[in-house]
Design an enzyme around this catalytic site. Structure first.
Site, PDB file in Angstrom:
ATOM      1  N   GLU A 152       0.827  -1.210   0.000  1.00 30.70           N
ATOM      2  CA  GLU A 152       0.000   0.000   0.000  1.00 30.70           C
ATOM      3  C   GLU A 152       0.864   1.264   0.000  1.00 30.70           C
ATOM      4  O   GLU A 152       1.574   1.519   0.974  1.00 30.70           O
ATOM      5  CB  GLU A 152      -0.900  -0.016   1.252  1.00 30.70           C
ATOM      6  CG  GLU A 152      -1.845   1.166   1.333  1.00 30.70           C
ATOM      7  CD  GLU A 152      -2.803   1.070   2.517  1.00 30.70           C
ATOM      8  OE1 GLU A 152      -2.483   0.354   3.488  1.00 30.70           O
ATOM      9  OE2 GLU A 152      -3.860   1.718   2.459  1.00 30.70           O
ATOM     10  N   GLU A 158       2.970   9.620   6.996  1.00 27.90           N
ATOM     11  CA  GLU A 158       3.044   8.333   7.717  1.00 27.90           C
ATOM     12  C   GLU A 158       4.374   7.621   7.531  1.00 27.90           C
ATOM     13  O   GLU A 158       4.804   6.882   8.409  1.00 27.90           O
ATOM     14  CB  GLU A 158       1.895   7.424   7.277  1.00 27.90           C
ATOM     15  CG  GLU A 158       0.542   7.972   7.688  1.00 27.90           C
ATOM     16  CD  GLU A 158      -0.579   6.952   7.565  1.00 27.90           C
ATOM     17  OE1 GLU A 158      -0.335   5.757   7.720  1.00 27.90           O
ATOM     18  OE2 GLU A 158      -1.706   7.395   7.299  1.00 27.90           O
ATOM     19  N   ASP A 185      -5.347   3.152  -1.717  1.00 26.01           N
ATOM     20  CA  ASP A 185      -6.270   3.690  -0.717  1.00 26.01           C
ATOM     21  C   ASP A 185      -6.620   5.119  -1.142  1.00 26.01           C
ATOM     22  O   ASP A 185      -5.730   5.962  -1.299  1.00 26.01           O
ATOM     23  CB  ASP A 185      -5.531   3.655   0.643  1.00 26.01           C
ATOM     24  CG  ASP A 185      -6.343   4.187   1.811  1.00 26.01           C
ATOM     25  OD1 ASP A 185      -7.099   5.151   1.622  1.00 26.01           O
ATOM     26  OD2 ASP A 185      -6.174   3.658   2.926  1.00 26.01           O
ATOM     27  N   HIS A 188      -5.056   8.070   0.832  1.00 27.50           N
ATOM     28  CA  HIS A 188      -3.646   8.379   0.539  1.00 27.50           C
ATOM     29  C   HIS A 188      -3.503   8.941  -0.880  1.00 27.50           C
ATOM     30  O   HIS A 188      -2.724   9.863  -1.109  1.00 27.50           O
ATOM     31  CB  HIS A 188      -2.785   7.120   0.684  1.00 27.50           C
ATOM     32  CG  HIS A 188      -2.796   6.550   2.071  1.00 27.50           C
ATOM     33  ND1 HIS A 188      -2.358   7.249   3.170  1.00 27.50           N
ATOM     34  CD2 HIS A 188      -3.208   5.341   2.546  1.00 27.50           C
ATOM     35  CE1 HIS A 188      -2.490   6.500   4.252  1.00 27.50           C
ATOM     36  NE2 HIS A 188      -3.014   5.333   3.906  1.00 27.50           N
ATOM     37  N   HIS A 211      -8.707   0.354  -0.794  1.00 25.88           N
ATOM     38  CA  HIS A 211      -9.279   0.890   0.451  1.00 25.88           C
ATOM     39  C   HIS A 211     -10.059   2.150   0.128  1.00 25.88           C
ATOM     40  O   HIS A 211      -9.553   3.024  -0.592  1.00 25.88           O
ATOM     41  CB  HIS A 211      -8.166   1.259   1.445  1.00 25.88           C
ATOM     42  CG  HIS A 211      -7.700   0.125   2.279  1.00 25.88           C
ATOM     43  ND1 HIS A 211      -6.574   0.186   3.067  1.00 25.88           N
ATOM     44  CD2 HIS A 211      -8.226  -1.118   2.480  1.00 25.88           C
ATOM     45  CE1 HIS A 211      -6.411  -0.966   3.699  1.00 25.88           C
ATOM     46  NE2 HIS A 211      -7.391  -1.778   3.355  1.00 25.88           N
ATOM     47  N   ARG A 217     -10.693  11.253   5.585  1.00 22.25           N
ATOM     48  CA  ARG A 217     -10.646   9.906   6.168  1.00 22.25           C
ATOM     49  C   ARG A 217     -11.932   9.525   6.907  1.00 22.25           C
ATOM     50  O   ARG A 217     -11.959   8.605   7.727  1.00 22.25           O
ATOM     51  CB  ARG A 217      -9.420   9.691   7.059  1.00 22.25           C
ATOM     52  CG  ARG A 217      -8.933   8.254   6.893  1.00 22.25           C
ATOM     53  CD  ARG A 217      -7.599   7.912   7.450  1.00 22.25           C
ATOM     54  NE  ARG A 217      -7.106   6.762   6.713  1.00 22.25           N
ATOM     55  CZ  ARG A 217      -5.969   6.138   6.918  1.00 22.25           C
ATOM     56  NH1 ARG A 217      -5.157   6.543   7.874  1.00 22.25           N
ATOM     57  NH2 ARG A 217      -5.603   5.115   6.195  1.00 22.25           N
ATOM     58  N   GLU A 246     -12.104   1.672   4.940  1.00 21.09           N
ATOM     59  CA  GLU A 246     -11.171   1.861   6.060  1.00 21.09           C
ATOM     60  C   GLU A 246     -11.213   3.344   6.417  1.00 21.09           C
ATOM     61  O   GLU A 246     -10.536   4.163   5.803  1.00 21.09           O
ATOM     62  CB  GLU A 246      -9.752   1.444   5.638  1.00 21.09           C
ATOM     63  CG  GLU A 246      -8.749   1.562   6.779  1.00 21.09           C
ATOM     64  CD  GLU A 246      -7.315   1.488   6.291  1.00 21.09           C
ATOM     65  OE1 GLU A 246      -6.553   0.682   6.832  1.00 21.09           O
ATOM     66  OE2 GLU A 246      -6.947   2.258   5.371  1.00 21.09           O
TER      67      GLU A 246
HETATM   68  C1  LER Z   1      -3.561   1.118   6.334  1.00 22.75           C
HETATM   69  O1  LER Z   1      -4.335   0.488   5.365  1.00 22.75           O
HETATM   70  C2  LER Z   1      -3.417   2.546   6.024  1.00 22.75           C
HETATM   71  O2  LER Z   1      -4.074   3.078   5.156  1.00 22.75           O
HETATM   72  C3  LER Z   1      -2.437   3.327   6.760  1.00 22.75           C
HETATM   73  O3  LER Z   1      -2.833   4.656   6.858  1.00 22.75           O
HETATM   74  C4  LER Z   1      -1.992   2.749   8.046  1.00 22.75           C
HETATM   75  O4  LER Z   1      -1.337   3.690   8.791  1.00 22.75           O
HETATM   76 MN    MN Z   2      -5.387   1.923   3.851  1.00 23.84          MN
END
Ligand code: LER
Ligand code: MN
Length: 270
Positions: A152, A158, A185, A188, A211, A217, A246
């Protein structure tokens, strides 16, 4: 495409997991809200009773598309890129220990924050070399079991290791294994990609998992990501796997989970 929701098998600190608390109660709720699957966040498979877990999931007719592994970083600081070879070996061993459960559940293994963050005094290039080595050590033994890994890309706040689709596709070439692909995701991607749709198209069949979270978020529909366009693009490129929610438990877990599926379902049926 099918819908799932992230659920932790044990209490966890990671904030973007909507549901915490009793496992069976949560599985029943997820099924009741109309999701097709449950993505499991598991810190250590040794703490999980695989048979009991499968019974609960089967009883509610859910599938498990993927297993998240980031809690081993968040709560134990295991990482693929730690300067200490023993910590790196422990991180690899932990990820390898997910393979039998993943094979049994027919789930992919997610590689998120278990890759770690480059520590002071180590070069980014060194971290990336450790990361490639660890991925190969995990993915090679998984090939015979038919288990796939989804790496991912994460946003810059992060980790310093793999933010974009472009970097991640180059990384996949370096790893050089067909059972390793990407988990994209939308949270992100909204931070790191010039265009979410273009990022999805560039990835094509290297997308193993998705995701869903909105720009803030929160649940899809709470921010400014255009999920209709995301779903249309995925359809266009032939993605036919899972969309896994998520997101933060805001305004509360149950409301978020129900609003997410209410927003996404109609797009899947169009
Ligand atoms: C986990 O799937 C994710 O998106 C991250 O932000 C975990 O820190
Ligand atoms: Mn994620």
């Amino acid at each position: 495409m099918k819908s799932s929701l992230v659920l932790s098998t044990h209490a966890a600190q990671f904030e973007a997991v909507a549901l915490k608390g009793d496992f069976e109660t949560n599985v029943a709720k997820i099924a009741g809200w109309g999701y097709d699957g449950v993505e499991l966040a598991i810190r250590d498979p040794a703490l999980v009773d695989a048979r009991a877990l499968t019974e609960v999931i089967d009883a509610h007719r859910l599938a498990v598309p993927a297993i998240g592994t980031g809690q081993a970083w968040g709560e134990e600081h295991l990482s693929f890129t730690d300067p200490d070879p023993e910590v790196r070996a422990a991180a690899v061993a932990r990820i390898q220990s997910h393979i039998p459960l993943a094979a049994e559940l027919d789930a992919q293994i997610i590689i998120g924050l278990i890759r770690g963050i480059t520590p002071t005094g180590q070069t980014h290039a060194q971290s990336m070399a450790y990361f490639v080595e660890a991925m190969q050590a995990c993915a090679k033994p998984a090939r015979d079991a038919g288990v796939r890994f989804a790496i991912e890309p994460l946003n810059r706040y992060e980790t310093d290791l793999l933010h974009t689709v472009q970097e991640s596709l180059i990384f996949l070439d370096e790893v050089g294994l067909q059972n390793v692909g990407l988990l994209l995701d939308t949270f992100h991607m909204n931070i790191e990609e010039p265009s979410i749709e273009e990022g999805l198209r560039r990835c094509g069949d290297r997308i193993f998992h998705i995701h869903l979270a909105d720009s803030n978020r929160w649940y899809p529909g709470a921010g400014h990501v255009d999920f209709r366009s995301v779903v249309e693009t995925l359809r266009e490129i032939g993605y036919d796997a899972w969309l896994s929610g998520e997101f933060m438990p805001q305004p509360d877990a149950a409301t978020a989970a129900q609003r997410a599926i209410a927003h996404i379902r109609p797009l899947l049926q169009d």
